[in-house]
Write a protein that holds these residues in place. Sequence first.
Motif, PDB file in Angstrom:
ATOM      1  N   LEU A  57     -21.011   2.585 -29.973  1.00 25.72           N
ATOM      2  CA  LEU A  57     -19.380   3.051 -29.293  1.00 25.72           C
ATOM      3  C   LEU A  57     -19.195   1.590 -28.835  1.00 25.72           C
ATOM      4  CD1 LEU A  57     -20.971   5.790 -27.174  1.00 25.72           C
ATOM      5  CD2 LEU A  57     -19.726   6.245 -29.203  1.00 25.72           C
ATOM      6  N   TRP A  61     -14.977   1.425 -30.559  1.00 28.29           N
ATOM      7  CA  TRP A  61     -14.052   1.249 -29.901  1.00 28.29           C
ATOM      8  C   TRP A  61     -13.543   0.375 -28.677  1.00 28.29           C
ATOM      9  CZ3 TRP A  61     -10.937   5.646 -30.017  1.00 28.29           C
ATOM     10  CH2 TRP A  61     -12.175   6.849 -30.316  1.00 28.29           C
TER      11      TRP A  61
ATOM     12  N   SER B  18     -16.494  10.218 -26.880  1.00 25.76           N
ATOM     13  CA  SER B  18     -15.532   9.744 -27.736  1.00 25.76           C
ATOM     14  C   SER B  18     -16.017  10.783 -28.926  1.00 25.76           C
ATOM     15  CB  SER B  18     -17.207   8.472 -28.907  1.00 25.76           C
ATOM     16  OG  SER B  18     -17.053   8.279 -30.763  1.00 25.76           O
ATOM     17  N   LYS B  21     -12.843  12.362 -28.408  1.00 25.39           N
ATOM     18  CA  LYS B  21     -11.504  11.868 -29.009  1.00 25.39           C
ATOM     19  C   LYS B  21     -11.067  12.294 -30.240  1.00 25.39           C
ATOM     20  CE  LYS B  21      -8.999   8.042 -25.915  1.00 25.39           C
ATOM     21  NZ  LYS B  21      -9.438   7.002 -25.358  1.00 25.39           N
ATOM     22  N   LYS B  25     -14.716   8.591 -36.088  1.00 21.55           N
ATOM     23  CA  LYS B  25     -15.637   7.141 -34.795  1.00 21.55           C
ATOM     24  C   LYS B  25     -16.978   7.017 -34.754  1.00 21.55           C
ATOM     25  CE  LYS B  25     -11.780   4.277 -34.150  1.00 21.55           C
ATOM     26  NZ  LYS B  25     -10.509   3.220 -33.126  1.00 21.55           N
ATOM     27  N   THR B  26     -17.361   8.579 -33.994  1.00 27.12           N
ATOM     28  CA  THR B  26     -17.631   8.700 -33.588  1.00 27.12           C
ATOM     29  C   THR B  26     -18.924   8.167 -34.388  1.00 27.12           C
ATOM     30  OG1 THR B  26     -16.536  10.134 -31.884  1.00 27.12           O
ATOM     31  CG2 THR B  26     -19.109  10.400 -31.438  1.00 27.12           C
ATOM     32  N   ALA B  29     -19.403   5.276 -35.424  1.00 21.64           N
ATOM     33  CA  ALA B  29     -20.719   4.209 -34.384  1.00 21.64           C
ATOM     34  C   ALA B  29     -22.579   4.532 -34.152  1.00 21.64           C
ATOM     35  CB  ALA B  29     -20.441   4.784 -32.695  1.00 21.64           C
TER      36      ALA B  29
END
Lengths: 180, 159
Positions: A57, A61, B18, B21, B25-26, B29
């Motif tokens: 994460l 991010w 996450s 949002k 992207k999650t 990750a």
Amino acid sequence: MIKNFLKRYWIFLLLVVINVVLGFIFPEIGVKSLDITKRNVIEMMLVIPPIFVLLGLLDVWVDRAVMMKYTGKGSGFKGILIAFLLGSAAAGPLYAAFPVAGVMLKKGSSLFNVFIFIGAWSTTKIPMLTFEAASLGLPFTLIRLGLSIIGIFIIAIFTDKVLSKEDKEHIYELSDKESK
Amino acid sequence: MTFTYVLYALALIGLTLSLFKDKNKTKMALKKAWKSFENILPQFLSILVIIGIVFAVLSPETITMLLGSNSGFLGVIGASLIGAITLIPGFVAFPLAAALLNSGAGYMQITAFVASLMMVGIVTLPLEIKTFGKKAAIIRNVSAYVFSLIAALIMGVLL
């Protein structure tokens, strides 16, 4: 696929073979070592998943500019403090800190701050301190902590000074390679 | 142990936020999390097997003998070497250190053990080298080792 697996895991496989052979010669040591390894594996597998999820994460991010601004070169005292607090708030054994350090480097933290982070992770972890005080007493813990904080800085300054510019560039290259 | 729960809670909260949002992207990750884990897995497993063998060979009695009282400076060196090589989680190491103190081990030896255990990691060196390269990893470990000896001497004088 299999070749690749063997290339990466051959040391581990060799160790397993040694352990098994050892177990045949000294059954007691064999059983005991397997038991210890089993317990360690279970313990690590419990601690490690959340650390790596948080790491992933963080990687996705937090962008480079932000990390650089707060802990990069020229972030000054604030950068040191942030690196120190990040390390102190951590949980888990020191080897879990290295991948985190890798991501910090990749995102542009200064090497000095990353060494402060590693130092803090190794010796000033807050949850461990309470445990240390409970077992070894407050005077021991406080003196040890005071000495360690001094030590963290000495070691970070020393390591940072001894490494040449090329060494440092090499470390940043490593951190870039690792996540690919 | 409770801290492990805190970690899980943090990871879970992080993941939920996450996911809320940005789904892609999650996913990325999690992929990265798995990749960096798989990246260290070979060294990691090797280390665990080595620890298993070392601890099966070295009995607690041997360790106690090496760290015991009257072991003097040799005891400090021995304690720091054991600390540097082994990898014992804090919640095992601290009670062990306390037990050793109660059975007559010196503060100097115990400090050498605790300090080098925390800061020096010989079995985990391959992992450290992966992040920092050989030179930096070795410099950090050697200076941390020297420091743990100095800390032990100071503690021996103070306590």
